[in-house]
Design an enzyme around this catalytic site. Structure first.
Site, PDB file in Angstrom:
ATOM      1  N   ASP A  64      -5.931  26.806 -41.975  1.00 59.58           N
ATOM      2  CA  ASP A  64      -4.934  26.737 -40.915  1.00 59.58           C
ATOM      3  C   ASP A  64      -4.967  25.395 -40.189  1.00 59.58           C
ATOM      4  O   ASP A  64      -4.064  25.085 -39.416  1.00 59.58           O
ATOM      5  CB  ASP A  64      -5.169  27.858 -39.893  1.00 59.58           C
ATOM      6  CG  ASP A  64      -4.803  29.217 -40.458  1.00 59.58           C
ATOM      7  OD1 ASP A  64      -3.948  29.254 -41.372  1.00 59.58           O
ATOM      8  OD2 ASP A  64      -5.365  30.223 -40.006  1.00 59.58           O
ATOM      9  N   VAL A 117       0.835  -1.190   0.000  1.00 63.38           N
ATOM     10  CA  VAL A 117       0.000   0.000   0.000  1.00 63.38           C
ATOM     11  C   VAL A 117       0.876   1.247   0.000  1.00 63.38           C
ATOM     12  O   VAL A 117       0.609   2.224  -0.696  1.00 63.38           O
ATOM     13  CB  VAL A 117      -0.933   0.002   1.222  1.00 63.38           C
ATOM     14  CG1 VAL A 117      -1.712   1.312   1.288  1.00 63.38           C
ATOM     15  CG2 VAL A 117      -1.871  -1.178   1.172  1.00 63.38           C
ATOM     16  N   ALA A 118       1.957   1.179   0.775  1.00 67.74           N
ATOM     17  CA  ALA A 118       2.833   2.339   0.861  1.00 67.74           C
ATOM     18  C   ALA A 118       3.512   2.618  -0.467  1.00 67.74           C
ATOM     19  O   ALA A 118       3.647   3.750  -0.907  1.00 67.74           O
ATOM     20  CB  ALA A 118       3.882   2.117   1.940  1.00 67.74           C
ATOM     21  N   ASP A 158       0.111  34.944 -35.232  1.00 66.34           N
ATOM     22  CA  ASP A 158      -0.435  35.930 -36.113  1.00 66.34           C
ATOM     23  C   ASP A 158      -0.182  37.294 -35.486  1.00 66.34           C
ATOM     24  O   ASP A 158       0.192  37.393 -34.327  1.00 66.34           O
ATOM     25  CB  ASP A 158      -1.946  35.671 -36.115  1.00 66.34           C
ATOM     26  CG  ASP A 158      -2.605  36.247 -37.319  1.00 66.34           C
ATOM     27  OD1 ASP A 158      -1.967  37.051 -38.001  1.00 66.34           O
ATOM     28  OD2 ASP A 158      -3.765  35.885 -37.566  1.00 66.34           O
ATOM     29  N   ASN A 163       0.376   6.343   5.714  1.00 67.28           N
ATOM     30  CA  ASN A 163       0.212   6.564   4.276  1.00 67.28           C
ATOM     31  C   ASN A 163      -1.045   7.332   3.952  1.00 67.28           C
ATOM     32  O   ASN A 163      -1.054   8.192   3.088  1.00 67.28           O
ATOM     33  CB  ASN A 163       0.145   5.230   3.550  1.00 67.28           C
ATOM     34  CG  ASN A 163       1.503   4.622   3.453  1.00 67.28           C
ATOM     35  OD1 ASN A 163       2.467   5.340   3.264  1.00 67.28           O
ATOM     36  ND2 ASN A 163       1.593   3.326   3.629  1.00 67.28           N
ATOM     37  N   THR A 218      -1.259  10.985   7.273  1.00 69.10           N
ATOM     38  CA  THR A 218      -0.230  12.024   7.332  1.00 69.10           C
ATOM     39  C   THR A 218       0.378  12.309   5.962  1.00 69.10           C
ATOM     40  O   THR A 218       0.766  13.430   5.683  1.00 69.10           O
ATOM     41  CB  THR A 218       0.877  11.668   8.337  1.00 69.10           C
ATOM     42  OG1 THR A 218       1.304  10.348   8.073  1.00 69.10           O
ATOM     43  CG2 THR A 218       0.365  11.783   9.746  1.00 69.10           C
ATOM     44  N   GLU A 244      -0.461   4.423  -6.513  1.00 66.79           N
ATOM     45  CA  GLU A 244      -1.735   4.583  -7.215  1.00 66.79           C
ATOM     46  C   GLU A 244      -2.280   5.988  -7.083  1.00 66.79           C
ATOM     47  O   GLU A 244      -2.767   6.575  -8.036  1.00 66.79           O
ATOM     48  CB  GLU A 244      -2.753   3.601  -6.668  1.00 66.79           C
ATOM     49  CG  GLU A 244      -2.556   2.214  -7.197  1.00 66.79           C
ATOM     50  CD  GLU A 244      -3.847   1.453  -7.186  1.00 66.79           C
ATOM     51  OE1 GLU A 244      -4.661   1.717  -6.293  1.00 66.79           O
ATOM     52  OE2 GLU A 244      -4.021   0.603  -8.065  1.00 66.79           O
ATOM     53  N   ILE A 249       3.051   1.212  -3.748  1.00 64.52           N
ATOM     54  CA  ILE A 249       2.431   1.259  -5.078  1.00 64.52           C
ATOM     55  C   ILE A 249       1.805   2.641  -5.247  1.00 64.52           C
ATOM     56  O   ILE A 249       0.890   3.012  -4.525  1.00 64.52           O
ATOM     57  CB  ILE A 249       1.377   0.156  -5.244  1.00 64.52           C
ATOM     58  CG1 ILE A 249       2.041  -1.208  -5.135  1.00 64.52           C
ATOM     59  CG2 ILE A 249       0.683   0.290  -6.591  1.00 64.52           C
ATOM     60  CD1 ILE A 249       1.094  -2.383  -5.175  1.00 64.52           C
TER      61      ILE A 249
HETATM   62  P1  ADP Z   1      -3.303  38.241 -41.076  1.00 63.24           P
HETATM   63  O1  ADP Z   1      -2.162  37.316 -40.984  1.00 63.24           O
HETATM   64  O2  ADP Z   1      -2.955  39.583 -40.548  1.00 63.24           O
HETATM   65  O3  ADP Z   1      -4.579  37.706 -40.524  1.00 63.24           O
HETATM   66  P2  ADP Z   1      -4.749  38.073 -43.585  1.00 63.24           P
HETATM   67  O4  ADP Z   1      -4.451  36.796 -44.239  1.00 63.24           O
HETATM   68  O5  ADP Z   1      -6.045  38.239 -42.884  1.00 63.24           O
HETATM   69  O6  ADP Z   1      -3.534  38.475 -42.637  1.00 63.24           O
HETATM   70  O7  ADP Z   1      -4.662  39.234 -44.652  1.00 63.24           O
HETATM   71  C1  ADP Z   1      -3.617  39.322 -45.547  1.00 63.24           C
HETATM   72  C2  ADP Z   1      -3.886  40.422 -46.530  1.00 63.24           C
HETATM   73  O8  ADP Z   1      -5.083  40.141 -47.232  1.00 63.24           O
HETATM   74  C3  ADP Z   1      -4.096  41.780 -45.889  1.00 63.24           C
HETATM   75  O9  ADP Z   1      -2.896  42.487 -45.809  1.00 63.24           O
HETATM   76  C4  ADP Z   1      -5.055  42.455 -46.832  1.00 63.24           C
HETATM   77  O10 ADP Z   1      -4.340  43.112 -47.863  1.00 63.24           O
HETATM   78  C5  ADP Z   1      -5.831  41.328 -47.453  1.00 63.24           C
HETATM   79  N1  ADP Z   1      -7.131  41.181 -46.798  1.00 63.24           N
HETATM   80  C6  ADP Z   1      -7.377  40.922 -45.502  1.00 63.24           C
HETATM   81  N2  ADP Z   1      -8.679  40.816 -45.248  1.00 63.24           N
HETATM   82  C7  ADP Z   1      -9.307  41.017 -46.426  1.00 63.24           C
HETATM   83  C8  ADP Z   1     -10.675  41.021 -46.846  1.00 63.24           C
HETATM   84  N3  ADP Z   1     -11.683  40.805 -46.000  1.00 63.24           N
HETATM   85  N4  ADP Z   1     -10.944  41.272 -48.157  1.00 63.24           N
HETATM   86  C9  ADP Z   1      -9.941  41.483 -49.013  1.00 63.24           C
HETATM   87  N5  ADP Z   1      -8.656  41.477 -48.702  1.00 63.24           N
HETATM   88  C10 ADP Z   1      -8.320  41.256 -47.428  1.00 63.24           C
HETATM   89 MG    MG Z   2      -6.700  37.539 -40.805  1.00 60.05          MG
END
Ligand code: ADP
Ligand code: MG
Length: 893
Positions: free
Chosen positions: A630, A282-283, A329, A719, A722, A287, A285
């Site tokens: 993304d 018990v002491a 970003d 165990n 305390t 768990e 293992i």
């Molecule tokens: P971030 O990495 O800042 O999010 P984006 O990918 O959103 O960049 O934007 C990249 C570029 O695309 C901007 O610098 C702008 O010129 C253009 N852009 C951003 N938003 C729009 C939009 N809604 N319509 C048209 N062009 C856009």
């Molecule tokens: Mg953007």
């Protein structure tokens, strides 16, 4: 209805709207509420989570409890009722502690899951609003945008370059381009291109659709009777620990068995030896360790949530602490994401907003045309269309800013929307960096508007506008515009270009090849102020040995200007364009990755390569993202960070969601992650040091042929009471002052490092030497065995209540921090001491444990051992600290 139900795809959209008693402007609010009441929530039945009872019963599964129960059974058979009672009490306590911890952890995990409720954009009463997906009803008009998970089965009524991925439903992994025309009745589910289904994903474009089925009525609802919770996978740390636990368990079992055999051979009574072996198992293992660790992670997730970040899995909580590179970003994370148009620059000159607008002159200017373009080629809209002057504007921050600029310069937004009806659109996408729309302009003419990154837009242009006249765009003119771009970007402005062209109204749609011979109109510069805390956060990152890297879609000069504002120095080769990444192979990229602080004009696929290159260099990478594209980067990063304002797809593929989009929140989460990891280590040292000590004590006494220095019941008590209480309190340790001043833990470093092993060994051995000397001395001066045991019992218990304070930091000596700052621990220790006194002085327990009244001067001996123990640990730490100083700096990046 039943027949139609499967044939939505064969009906024209209009008919469906009629059948569902709805219209393009959406349901009325009351109607929607009625429908919701009648048909129920739009959700699939879920399996019930673990009930309290189940969690409770699960506590009886471990091998430990079984060993104890067997021992209890034996003691009952041979009528050792006291032992029986003690063991049953131990089982009970163990179960309760385990239950409380696990139940708490489960509950907080569940709460976290509920936070990520999906949402849907619907039209109600002519307005677009966001509601929880579960409130969608049949007849709702849905707005579907790239990155959204489709909230119900729906029939498309408008589609612009719209594709979905239906892998979740049909297994088909390629995106399917959607249309709106009716299909023949016999079309198979997978080929119904005018439908979109619950839980599939919009990967491109935009669409408007009418919900035709919700919840169980959907295609998915009919296949899957039950959505079972996906069980949480054990984290690598948990795997490591459970391996440790298992191997320790194995070793301990063997040793216990040997102890039993040798004890009996050496003439100890067999039943006493049996109980001793059981108590030792018990002491030793660990768990409780695994449970404690889950609790630490769950509590950690909660406190990360308090700081505005949502961890989606336990695993994230522990990985966070070792993050060594944060690729983020810029827009919204380092900046406020609240943009404002500050300048509109045509070929002829700049108009500074909002100051320079003057009545009539403006209305006819090129500037006004540019604002009209960015207003109409725009998806932002009024929250409250009836009050255009005061209403909030909803949408993407860039577009909101453009929309606002148009309103502030006096354009009649309603009138423009009426006279330029939008017919087609090519939605914005981070890879393309532009957006285009086509509007009906007059009966016999259409017009195409584009706005986007200047390089993109200029590549579509052959003309430019100057004082209302159209000129040919030659090389010199291009150069001039290019220079304007550089000048604006150098000020840190985000820049969009606007362009237009007439278009043949007979052409059926809008495609990329229609974007040619356009007329460049103006550059629009937007300011996005840096977050006030950004500079400090970047400094904090650096201090913590974490490398901040900016990865943005913006122009390189915009990016570097902002970078300088937040304290990232610009050198001659630490900023790079996405296009340069394309020119390098992986090996070349890996070579330069460490010197680049800023990646500009990045497309989503570049993000994956940046993550890979950093990982190849040994870094643990956090990467932010918000769009559909993304997702791969978020997945391949060690910690994928989705912006709270991002798409469903980004969130679903992330580990961490920033509720407030703030960079600071990532750093706060990393901070928490480090505390979590530290706490896990502290608990391990505390647990194992104790177990190890007790093992050696018993084995030693057998080897030296001494009577047992502790009875089984005594071991169980120590165990569970305390040791149990303080280790519980260690789960809420607040974290040390310097957690963010040391380099991140290397990816390869195991949970149990050398220092920890040494500490465990040392604490164990030292305690034992002290206790043995005490025990032998007592026997030598003629005390009874029971009295000697009482001292050992008191000392062992008190001693672990002492050195738990040393365990509060494995890096620093106890003299450098306030050891009493964890109130829970203080309470646990005081409680533990009180209970220890109860055992020692309340007659009932005295008899139960075979204890005697301890004299005051013997208490001094007990306390002395505790103090010596602490001193020894602290001196060892000093050695570690000195050794570490010699090795520094350890930071690789
Ligand atoms: P971030 O990495 O800042 O999010 P984006 O990918 O959103 O960049 O934007 C990249 C570029 O695309 C901007 O610098 C702008 O010129 C253009 N852009 C951003 N938003 C729009 C939009 N809604 N319509 C048209 N062009 C856009
Ligand atoms: Mg953007």
């Amino acid at each position: 209805m039943a027949k139609i139900r499967n044939n939505w795809h064969a009906c024209p959209a209009k008919e469906i709207l009629n059948m569902l008693r709805t219209q393009k402007s959406g349901l009325a609010k009351d109607d929607a509420a009625h429908r919701l009441e009648r048909c129920g929530f739009n959700e699939l039945p879920r399996e019930k989570g673990l009930s309290g009872l189940k969690v409770f019963l699960a506590q009886f599964k471990g091998p430990l409890i079984i060993i104890l129960l067997v021992a209890a059974g034996i003691s009952l058979v041979i009528r050792e009722f006291v032992d029986f009672g003690v063991i049953i009490a131990a089982v009970f306590l163990n179960t309760v502690i385990g239950f409380v911890q696990e139940y708490k952890a489960n509950k907080s995990l569940k709460r976290l899951k509920e936070m990520i409720e999906p949402q849907a954009t619907v039209r109600r009463d002519g307005r677009e609003i966001i509601i929880p997906s579960r409130e969608v009803v049949a007849g709702d008009i849905l707005i579907l945008e790239a990155g959204a998970r489709i909230p119900a089965d729906c029939r498309l009524i408008e589609a612009y370059d719209f594709s979905t991925n239906e892998a979740a439903l049909t297994g088909e992994s390629l995106p399917i381009n959607k249309i709106i025309t009716p299909l023949s009745a016999g079309t198979l589910l997978a080929e119904r291109r005018n439908m979109a289904y619950l839980s599939t994903v919009a990967v491109r474009g935009r669409a408007v659709a009418v919900a035709v089925a919700t919840g169980r009525e959907t295609e998915l609802g009919r296949i899957a009777k039950m959505i079972s919770e996906i069980p949480e996978e054990p984290t690598p740390l948990q795997v490591q620990l459970s391996f440790l636990g298992k191997s320790l368990g194995g070793i301990v079992s063997i040793i216990s068995l040997l102890i039993f055999i040798f004890g009996v051979i050496l003439g100890q009574p067999w039943f006493g030896m049996l109980l001793t072996s059981v108590a030792l198992s018990v002491a030793a293992i660990p768990e409780g360790l695994l449970v404690a660790m889950t609790v630490v992670l769950a509590i950690g997730m909660q406190s990360i949530l308090k700081k505005q970040a949502l961890t989606r899995r336990l695993i994230t909580a522990e990985t966070l602490g070792s993050v060594s590179v944060i690729c983020s970003d810029k827009t919204g994370t380092l900046t406020l994401g609240v943009m404002q148009v500050t300048t509109v620059e045509t070929y002829k000159g700049a108009l500074e907003l909002p100051s320079e607008i003057e009545g009539n002159m403006f209305a006819k200017s090129d500037h006004a045309i540019a604002l009209k373009i960015v207003l109409l080629c725009n998806d932002a809209h009024f929250e409250n269309p009836d009050q255009p002057v005061t209403s909030t504007i909803i949408g993407d921050p860039t577009e909101v800013a453009l929309f606002r600029a148009a309103r502030e310069s006096g354009l009649d937004i309603h009138e423009l929307a009426r006279s330029y009806v939008r017919k087609f659109e090519l939605p914005f996408d981070a890879g393309k960096r532009y957006m285009a729309t086509r509007h009906e302009f007059k009966k016999d003419a259409d017009v195409i508007y584009v706005k986007g990154a200047p390089e993109q837009v200029l590549s579509f242009c052959s003309y430019y506008l100057a004082d209302g006249e159209i000129h040919h765009l030659g090389k010199d003119e291009r150069d001039k515009i290019h220079k304007d771009v550089l000048r604006l970007a150098g000020k840190g402005l985000r820049i969009l270009a606007a362009a237009y062209r007439r278009h043949d109204p007979e052409d059926p749609d809008l495609g990329e090849n229609d974007l040619k011979e356009m007329v460049f109109t103006a550059l629009v510069g937007l300011q996005d102020p840096v977050r006030p805390e950004a500079r400090e956060t970047i400094r904090l990152c650096r201090e913590a040995g974490i490398r901040p890297v900016i990865v943005t879609g913006d122009h390189i000069l915009t990016a570097t200007a902002v970078a300088e504002q937040v304290g990232i120095e610009i050198k001659h080769d630490n900023a790079m364009n996405g296009a340069e990444i394309d020119r390098m192979n992986d090996r070349e990229l890996a070579k330069v990755i460490k010197r680049v602080d800023i990646f500009a004009r990045v497309e989503p696929q570049h993000k994956v390569r940046i993550v890979d290159a950093w990982q190849a260099a040994g870094a643990v990478v956090a990467m932010t993202g918000d769009g559909v594209n993304d997702a791969p980067a978020l997945k391949s990063a060690d910690v994928g960070v989705a912006l709270g304002s991002g798409t469903d797809v980004a969130k679903e593929n992330s580990d961490l969601v920033l509720l407030d989009d703030n960079y600071r929140t990532i750093v706060n989460a990393v901070h928490r992650g480090r505390i979590i990891f530290d706490n896990i280590r502290k608990i391990i040292v505390y647990h194992l040091a104790d177990s190890f000590g007790e093992m050696i004590l018993i084995v030693g006494s057998l080897i030296f042929r001494l009577p047992l220095p502790l009875l089984p019941a005594q071991i169980l008590w120590i165990n569970l009471i305390t040791d149990g209480l303080p280790s519980f309190a260690l789960t809420v340790e607040p974290g040390e002052k310097d957690v963010m001043r040391i380099p991140p833990r290397p990816r390869t470093e195991p949970v149990m490092n050398r220092e920890m092993k040494l500490l465990i060994f040392l604490v164990g051995i030292l305690t034992d030497i002290g206790l043995f000397l005490l025990f032998i001395y007592m026997l030598n001066i003629g005390k009874e065995v029971d009295y000697a045991r009482t001292i050992v019992f008191a000392a062992l218990g008190v001693d672990s209540l002492f050195y738990v304070f040393s365990c509060r930091s494995l890096r620093h000596t106890i003299f450098t921090f306030n050891p009493f700052s964890n109130r829970f621990l203080l309470a646990a220790v005081v409680g533990g001491l009180a209970l220890q006194l109860v055992a020692l002085y309340v007659p009932f327990f005295q008899n139960l444990f075979g204890l005697q009244v301890l004299y005051f001067k013997d208490w001094l001996l007990v306390l002395a051992i505790g103090v010596i123990e602490i001193l020894a640990i602290e001196i060892t730490k000093l050695f570690f600290i000195a050794a570490r100083k010699r090795k520094q700096p350890a930071c690789a990046i």
